[in-house]
Design a protein around this motif. Structure first.
Motif, short mmCIF file in Angstrom:
data_model
loop_
_atom_site.label_atom_id
_atom_site.label_comp_id
_atom_site.label_asym_id
_atom_site.label_seq_id
_atom_site.Cartn_x
_atom_site.Cartn_y
_atom_site.Cartn_z
N ASP A 1 -2.12 -6.22 -15.11
CA ASP A 1 -1.91 -5.30 -16.24
C ASP A 1 -0.66 -4.49 -15.90
N MET A 2 0.45 -4.85 -16.52
CA MET A 2 1.73 -4.27 -16.13
C MET A 2 1.90 -2.83 -16.61
N PHE A 3 1.17 -2.42 -17.65
CA PHE A 3 1.28 -1.04 -18.12
C PHE A 3 0.43 -0.11 -17.27
N ALA A 4 -0.84 -0.42 -17.11
CA ALA A 4 -1.75 0.52 -16.49
C ALA A 4 -1.88 0.36 -14.98
N ALA A 5 -1.64 -0.86 -14.45
CA ALA A 5 -1.97 -1.12 -13.05
C ALA A 5 -0.78 -1.39 -12.14
N TRP A 6 0.31 -1.96 -12.66
CA TRP A 6 1.36 -2.45 -11.77
C TRP A 6 1.98 -1.35 -10.94
N VAL A 7 2.21 -0.18 -11.50
CA VAL A 7 2.86 0.90 -10.75
C VAL A 7 2.01 1.28 -9.53
N ALA A 8 0.70 1.46 -9.74
CA ALA A 8 -0.18 1.78 -8.61
C ALA A 8 -0.23 0.62 -7.62
N ASN A 9 -0.31 -0.62 -8.13
CA ASN A 9 -0.28 -1.79 -7.24
C ASN A 9 0.96 -1.77 -6.37
N ALA A 10 2.12 -1.55 -7.00
CA ALA A 10 3.39 -1.59 -6.28
C ALA A 10 3.47 -0.48 -5.23
N MET A 11 3.01 0.71 -5.57
CA MET A 11 3.05 1.81 -4.61
C MET A 11 2.08 1.56 -3.46
N GLY A 12 0.91 0.98 -3.76
CA GLY A 12 -0.02 0.63 -2.69
C GLY A 12 0.56 -0.40 -1.75
N LEU A 13 1.23 -1.40 -2.31
CA LEU A 13 1.85 -2.44 -1.48
C LEU A 13 3.02 -1.89 -0.67
N ARG A 14 3.78 -0.97 -1.28
CA ARG A 14 4.88 -0.32 -0.55
C ARG A 14 4.34 0.48 0.63
N ALA A 15 3.21 1.16 0.42
CA ALA A 15 2.60 1.92 1.51
C ALA A 15 2.12 0.98 2.62
N LEU A 16 1.60 -0.18 2.25
CA LEU A 16 1.18 -1.18 3.25
C LEU A 16 2.39 -1.69 4.02
N GLN A 17 3.48 -1.94 3.32
CA GLN A 17 4.73 -2.39 3.95
C GLN A 17 5.22 -1.35 4.95
N ARG A 18 5.17 -0.09 4.55
CA ARG A 18 5.60 1.00 5.44
C ARG A 18 4.66 1.11 6.65
N HIS A 19 3.35 0.96 6.41
CA HIS A 19 2.37 1.04 7.50
C HIS A 19 2.64 -0.04 8.54
N ILE A 20 2.89 -1.25 8.10
CA ILE A 20 3.15 -2.35 9.04
C ILE A 20 4.44 -2.10 9.81
N ARG A 21 5.48 -1.63 9.10
CA ARG A 21 6.75 -1.31 9.78
C ARG A 21 6.52 -0.23 10.85
N ASP A 22 5.80 0.84 10.50
CA ASP A 22 5.60 1.95 11.43
C ASP A 22 4.77 1.52 12.64
N GLU A 23 3.76 0.68 12.41
CA GLU A 23 2.92 0.24 13.52
C GLU A 23 3.71 -0.67 14.46
N ILE A 24 4.56 -1.51 13.91
CA ILE A 24 5.42 -2.35 14.77
C ILE A 24 6.33 -1.48 15.62
N ALA A 25 6.90 -0.43 15.00
CA ALA A 25 7.80 0.47 15.73
C ALA A 25 7.08 1.21 16.85
N SER A 26 5.83 1.62 16.59
CA SER A 26 5.10 2.40 17.59
C SER A 26 4.59 1.55 18.76
#
Length: 494
Positions: free
Chosen positions: A344-369
């Motif tokens: 659902d690109m109107f109601a759900a995609w923005v939250a989906n994308a931000m959740g995935l971006r947070a996961l991407q950041r989490h993986i990057r940060d854990e690799i760095a640590s």
């Protein structure tokens, strides 16, 4: 079927495929709790209807219309049991409609409507009369319960009481919206933006412009593009929210949503799953940890993959929309690609994308640590196999596009991954030199007198060239051709 069941059979005109119908006088609204998890604990003679309510702006109008058509319903039980319910606020908004009322205002599309008197935004179409709304509010006993068990116990008790109908059925036909669709490709679309907000507006514009209108598997219609790839290149780590915020979510909503993507969750009756649960424990392995370990051990691995699809989903139904995640490190930059079967690109995609971006950041940060790798955050890519907008949001989408799309297009840069093209005239021939956009190194040259042939050669060599760039080149090549014919000097428009 006895006379009482015939009299009390619930007859919905709106969203019937999303409702469980019975023969009682109690309507049960389950919010985000799976409706079947409540229905299995009740006899169908105890309830009139059981249905979910995800969104106050999209769902309360349909719910009210159906209740007006079934005046034998005298009790409404609202289940507000999960984090998802509290985050969405739809159940609270429904309770506020009955307890606090409504007022005449404007929807987010600028249309006159009834607005629920609540901190959570909820709308009812203006064609539903004030008299009917007041009659409904005064005729139903409304209760909110905080768990399935409490709600079921209350339905058992109230189902023993017989009530008279509060009046005659009232119907308010819903006005259908029509869309004008331009020709476009059926499969395979690519949209890029710097931020999630920018990319979202472009996605909605593309769907509304060329998407195919089809019936949904539930009720109503959606407008759809198949296999849409969205590329977000520069979303800030703490997310960008426009001012004023035209996104369907705000910072508080996202802060509550992110744990559903990154963190594990214990089993809760009535909740199918969370994405975090599927990633962390569903298959007996923590897939996020597996990806982190995989990349630390082999930083350029192409197998840092997470899957949310369970083969049993075919049998049980309720399969996750997000199916597959792939994390890749290239040139010290970590990207994340996600495949969603239905979006659902109107109601759900923005939250989906931000959740995935947070996961991407989490993986990057854990690799760095845990290692010596200090990776840059790269692109977020989502591939939505069914990228759609439901018909009950088309008005909101059109309004947002009218307000934002032109402004977003005016802010775009003219960088092209295919490089730059320098045009000059040499020996009465048009010479086009293609260079890289970074160092300016020459990679290819094209020559001739025919602008159309040159355009075709350029497009054949660089099929991913930006459409506005190739349009500009067409204009400049025609100018160069005219200068050859007239003997005038040619200078490329810089």
């Amino acid at each position: 079927m006895n006379a009482s069941q015939i009299a009390h059979k619930f007859k919905p005109c709106y969203k019937p495929n999303q409702l469980i119908l019975g023969y009682g006088q109690i309507a049960v609204v389950t919010g985000w709790t799976v409706r079947e998890s409540v229905a299995k604990k009740l006899d169908n003679s105890e309830y009139a209807v059981i249905g979910q309510l995800y969104s106050a702006t999209r769902g309360i109008d349909f719910l009210v219309r159906n209740l007006l058509l079934n005046p034998h319903v005298r009790t409404l039980i609202i289940i507000n049991a999960t984090k998802e319910d509290r985050n969405a606020g739809s159940c609270q908004c429904l309770l506020d409609f009955f307890q606090k009322g409504y007022f005449k205002g404007k929807s987010d599309t600028g249309k006159d409507c009834w607005v629920v008197n609540s901190e959570i935004t909820g709308y009812i179409d203006i064609e539903v009369s004030e008299t009917a709304l007041d009659k409904l509010r005064n005729s139903l006993n409304v209760e909110m319960q905080s768990s399935i068990a409490e709600a079921v116990e209350r339905v058992h008790a109230l189902a023993k009481i017989e009530y008279d109908s509060w009046g005659e059925a009232i119907e308010f036909p819903k006005i259908e919206q029509e869309s004008t669709i331009l020709p476009g490709a059926l499969y395979g679309h690519r949209i890029e933006g710097k931020t999630i907000a920018e990319t979202w507006v472009k996605i909605l514009h593309r769907i509304r412009t060329t998407g195919t209108i089809r019936p949904t598997g539930y009720d109503g219609k959606w407008q759809e593009l198949i296999d849409l790839m969205a590329v977000v290149t520069d979303e800030p780590l703490n997310f960008y929210f426009p001012e004023p915020n035209y996104l369907p979510v705000d910072a508080e909503f996202i802060s509550n949503y992110l744990p559903q993507v990154i963190e594990d969750a214990p089993y809760q009756e009535g909740v199918k799953y969370t994405y975090g649960q599927r990633l962390r424990s569903w298959f007996g392995r923590d897939q996020i940890e597996q990806c982190i370990g995989k990349l630390i051990g082999e930083i350029d691995a192409a197998s840092a993959v997470m899957s949310l699809w369970d083969v049993k989903d075919h049998e049980k139904g309720g399969s996750p929309c997000l199916n597959h995640i792939w994390v890749r490190v290239v040139e010290n930059e970590i990207s994340l690609t996600a495949v969603l079967r239905s979006n659902d690109m109107f109601a759900a995609w923005v939250a989906n994308a931000m959740g995935l971006r947070a996961l991407q950041r989490h993986i990057r940060d854990e690799i760095a640590s845990r290692s010596n790798y200090d990776l840059k955050i790269g692109a977020l890519i989502t591939i939505s196999q069914s990228a759609h907008i439901y018909d009950d949001t088309w008005g909101s989408v059109d309004r947002m596009i009218a307000n934002q799309y032109a402004n977003i297009c005016s802010q775009q840069t003219y960088d092209d991954a295919c490089g730059n093209f320098l045009i000059e005239i040499c020996d009465r021939q048009i010479l086009v030199t293609q260079t890289t956009s970074g160092s300016g190194a020459v990679v290819k040259q094209y020559s001739g007198k025919d602008p159309l042939r040159l355009i075709r050669d350029i497009c054949a060599s660089s099929p991913a060239i930006r459409p506005d760039h190739i349009g500009y080149l067409g204009i400049e090549l025609q100018k160069a051709y005219e200068c050859i014919k007239s003997g005038k000097n040619y200078n490329q428009d810089r």
